[in-house]
Design a protein around this motif. Structure first.
Motif, mmCIF file in Angstrom:
data_model
loop_
_atom_site.group_PDB
_atom_site.id
_atom_site.type_symbol
_atom_site.label_atom_id
_atom_site.label_comp_id
_atom_site.label_asym_id
_atom_site.label_seq_id
_atom_site.Cartn_x
_atom_site.Cartn_y
_atom_site.Cartn_z
ATOM 1 N N TRP A 1 0.824 -1.208 0.000
ATOM 2 C CA TRP A 1 0.000 0.000 0.000
ATOM 3 C C TRP A 1 0.857 1.257 0.000
ATOM 4 C CZ3 TRP A 1 -5.077 -0.382 -0.824
ATOM 5 C CH2 TRP A 1 -5.681 -1.629 -0.615
ATOM 6 N N GLN A 2 2.060 1.190 0.545
ATOM 7 C CA GLN A 2 2.897 2.378 0.611
ATOM 8 C C GLN A 2 3.392 2.839 -0.760
ATOM 9 O OE1 GLN A 2 3.338 -0.312 2.740
ATOM 10 N NE2 GLN A 2 2.179 0.779 4.324
ATOM 11 N N SER A 3 3.339 1.935 -1.761
ATOM 12 C CA SER A 3 3.853 2.272 -3.091
ATOM 13 C C SER A 3 2.828 3.004 -3.945
ATOM 14 C CB SER A 3 4.292 0.999 -3.817
ATOM 15 O OG SER A 3 3.172 0.169 -4.088
ATOM 16 N N LEU A 4 1.565 3.066 -3.509
ATOM 17 C CA LEU A 4 0.520 3.705 -4.302
ATOM 18 C C LEU A 4 0.590 5.219 -4.150
ATOM 19 C CD1 LEU A 4 -2.455 1.305 -3.505
ATOM 20 C CD2 LEU A 4 -0.963 1.287 -5.506
ATOM 21 N N GLU A 5 0.512 5.907 -5.278
ATOM 22 C CA GLU A 5 0.612 7.359 -5.269
ATOM 23 C C GLU A 5 -0.748 7.984 -4.986
ATOM 24 O OE1 GLU A 5 2.353 8.709 -8.883
ATOM 25 O OE2 GLU A 5 4.082 7.393 -8.746
ATOM 26 N N SER A 6 -0.741 9.095 -4.292
ATOM 27 C CA SER A 6 -1.961 9.853 -4.036
ATOM 28 C C SER A 6 -2.050 10.963 -5.068
ATOM 29 C CB SER A 6 -1.943 10.439 -2.617
ATOM 30 O OG SER A 6 -3.099 11.203 -2.388
ATOM 31 N N TRP A 7 -3.022 10.880 -5.968
ATOM 32 C CA TRP A 7 -3.146 11.857 -7.049
ATOM 33 C C TRP A 7 -4.613 11.971 -7.447
ATOM 34 C CZ3 TRP A 7 -2.274 9.695 -12.530
ATOM 35 C CH2 TRP A 7 -2.523 8.330 -12.542
ATOM 36 N N SER A 8 -4.869 12.603 -8.598
ATOM 37 C CA SER A 8 -6.251 12.958 -8.928
ATOM 38 C C SER A 8 -7.182 11.761 -9.017
ATOM 39 C CB SER A 8 -6.292 13.732 -10.249
ATOM 40 O OG SER A 8 -5.806 12.938 -11.319
ATOM 41 N N MET A 9 -6.702 10.607 -9.439
ATOM 42 C CA MET A 9 -7.574 9.453 -9.579
ATOM 43 C C MET A 9 -7.833 8.736 -8.251
ATOM 44 S SD MET A 9 -8.866 9.285 -12.532
ATOM 45 C CE MET A 9 -8.649 9.888 -14.216
ATOM 46 N N THR A 10 -7.456 9.364 -7.151
ATOM 47 C CA THR A 10 -7.909 8.889 -5.844
ATOM 48 C C THR A 10 -8.907 9.866 -5.222
ATOM 49 O OG1 THR A 10 -6.026 9.937 -4.721
ATOM 50 C CG2 THR A 10 -5.774 7.628 -5.393
ATOM 51 N N ASN A 11 -9.178 10.962 -5.909
ATOM 52 C CA ASN A 11 -10.115 11.961 -5.390
ATOM 53 C C ASN A 11 -11.547 11.634 -5.800
ATOM 54 O OD1 ASN A 11 -8.021 13.480 -4.265
ATOM 55 N ND2 ASN A 11 -7.708 14.640 -6.157
ATOM 56 N N PRO A 12 -12.539 12.060 -5.025
ATOM 57 C CA PRO A 12 -13.935 11.837 -5.412
ATOM 58 C C PRO A 12 -14.321 12.663 -6.623
ATOM 59 C CG PRO A 12 -13.808 13.210 -3.443
ATOM 60 C CD PRO A 12 -12.419 12.718 -3.722
ATOM 61 N N SER A 13 -15.353 12.215 -7.326
ATOM 62 C CA SER A 13 -15.890 12.938 -8.480
ATOM 63 C C SER A 13 -17.414 12.850 -8.415
ATOM 64 C CB SER A 13 -15.348 12.355 -9.796
ATOM 65 O OG SER A 13 -15.647 10.970 -9.895
ATOM 66 N N ARG A 14 -18.082 13.285 -9.470
ATOM 67 C CA ARG A 14 -19.550 13.385 -9.419
ATOM 68 C C ARG A 14 -20.218 12.057 -9.085
ATOM 69 N NH1 ARG A 14 -23.626 14.818 -14.527
ATOM 70 N NH2 ARG A 14 -25.577 14.480 -13.369
ATOM 71 N N PHE A 15 -19.841 10.983 -9.766
ATOM 72 C CA PHE A 15 -20.481 9.681 -9.564
ATOM 73 C C PHE A 15 -19.650 8.730 -8.711
ATOM 74 C CE2 PHE A 15 -22.329 11.101 -13.688
ATOM 75 C CZ PHE A 15 -23.661 11.106 -13.314
ATOM 76 N N VAL A 16 -18.411 9.099 -8.410
ATOM 77 C CA VAL A 16 -17.507 8.230 -7.659
ATOM 78 C C VAL A 16 -17.113 8.951 -6.373
ATOM 79 C CG1 VAL A 16 -15.270 7.068 -7.658
ATOM 80 C CG2 VAL A 16 -16.665 7.066 -9.732
ATOM 81 N N HIS A 17 -17.731 8.536 -5.273
ATOM 82 C CA HIS A 17 -17.481 9.177 -3.990
ATOM 83 C C HIS A 17 -17.893 8.204 -2.897
ATOM 84 C CE1 HIS A 17 -21.863 10.247 -3.466
ATOM 85 N NE2 HIS A 17 -21.809 9.992 -4.762
ATOM 86 N N CYS A 18 -17.776 8.613 -1.653
ATOM 87 C CA CYS A 18 -18.032 7.682 -0.550
ATOM 88 C C CYS A 18 -19.025 8.287 0.437
ATOM 89 C CB CYS A 18 -16.720 7.325 0.146
ATOM 90 S SG CYS A 18 -16.891 5.980 1.350
ATOM 91 N N PRO A 19 -20.322 8.225 0.124
ATOM 92 C CA PRO A 19 -21.343 8.697 1.065
ATOM 93 C C PRO A 19 -21.483 7.704 2.226
ATOM 94 C CG PRO A 19 -22.373 7.655 -0.818
ATOM 95 C CD PRO A 19 -20.899 7.673 -1.107
#
Length: 276
Positions: A99-117
């Protein structure tokens, strides 16, 4: 080795009364990349007129047009010949530092249909959907579990249905499966993107008609890997990629407006044939 496909994608917009103009943006041109080659592509409309090609921020090829004349139907016909490389299976796990090798970037951010309610967090707890010790193993298990939990039912959702709908009913289509999977993966911190495209037939000479959607995850050992929770498979030569984005809202096949006092309806058909 490669798999060769011919694809015809037809979109018909019917209006209840004549409209004065239609302006449209399209994502129907298959991706050009290392493991997927577009041999031929044509795009025609009725009413006819000029088409303008562009590249969007995600690297997709899109088209734009304006049809200012009076019309009561707009037809769009996209034809493609695509060659997809048959790749070796992905590794069983990642050799990098988990898990430490995964980068934090735009494709880990929420978007209109992809989020965590909150309803998604409750869904994950109810079905014990939590990451394991290794990221790639976790993604594979999530793909398998979502395939088991949900029931594929065309017509049960709309293109703009939020993930709350499928989480409530446990029924949806490929787009819904992909949005839920992407939402969980980003919540876990795995870079993940939405893929629109087609699912080709498994055998030469057969024809199918189906648009499709799935997800791709980024891993340091392999780059982007595809996962299809609708069918519980990984991305392979049957997955013909058209466009990638944060979610469906970035890459619908067609999006536009018209000028006039009318209601519109959309009819779509897809034909995919596999060749020797």
């Amino acid at each position: 080795m490669t798999a060769l496909y011919s694809i015809e994608h037809i979109l018909n917009f019917d209006y209840t009364s004549p409209v004065q103009s239609s302006v449209m943006t399209l994502h129907v041109h298959p991706l050009r990349e290392r493991c997927q080659v577009v041999r031929q592509f044509s795009l025609n409309t009725d009413p006819a007129g000029p088409l303008f090609e562009f590249n969007d921020p995600f690297g997709n090829t899109g088209h734009f047009f304006d049809r200012p004349g009076r019309h009561q139907r707009l037809t769009i016909i996209a034809k493609s010949t695509v060659e997809v490389e048959i790749l070796d299976p992905a590794p069983n796990s990642q050799s990098h530092n988990g898990w430490q090798s995964l980068e934090s970037w735009s494709m880990t951010n929420p978007s209109r249909f992809v989020h965590c309610p909150p309803v998604l967090e409750k869904f994950m707890d109810t079905h014990d959907l939590h990451p394991e010790d290794e990221p790639l193993t976790s993604v594979r298990e999530l793909c398998r579990r979502l395939h088991q939990i949900f029931t594929y039912l065309p017509g049960s959702t709309q293109v703009d249905s939020p993930i709350e709908h499928i989480l409530d009913t446990r029924q949806g289509v490929c787009q819904d499966y992909a949005h839920v999977m992407a939402s969980i993966l980003r919540h876990w911190g795995i870079p993940c993107r939405y893929v629109s495209g087609y699912l080709g037939p498994p055998e030469v000479g057969t024809v199918v008609g189906e648009s499709h959607a799935w997800v791709e995850c980024w891993f340091p050992d392999t780059g982007w890997l595809g996962f299809d929770p609708t069918n519980d498979t990984e991305g392979d030569e049957r997955h013909i990629r058209v466009a990638v984005g944060r979610d469906y809202g970035d890459v619908p096949p067609a999006r536009g407006v018209f000028r006039g006092q009318a209601e519109s309806s959309l009819g779509a058909s897809v034909s995919i044939q596999r060749h020797p």
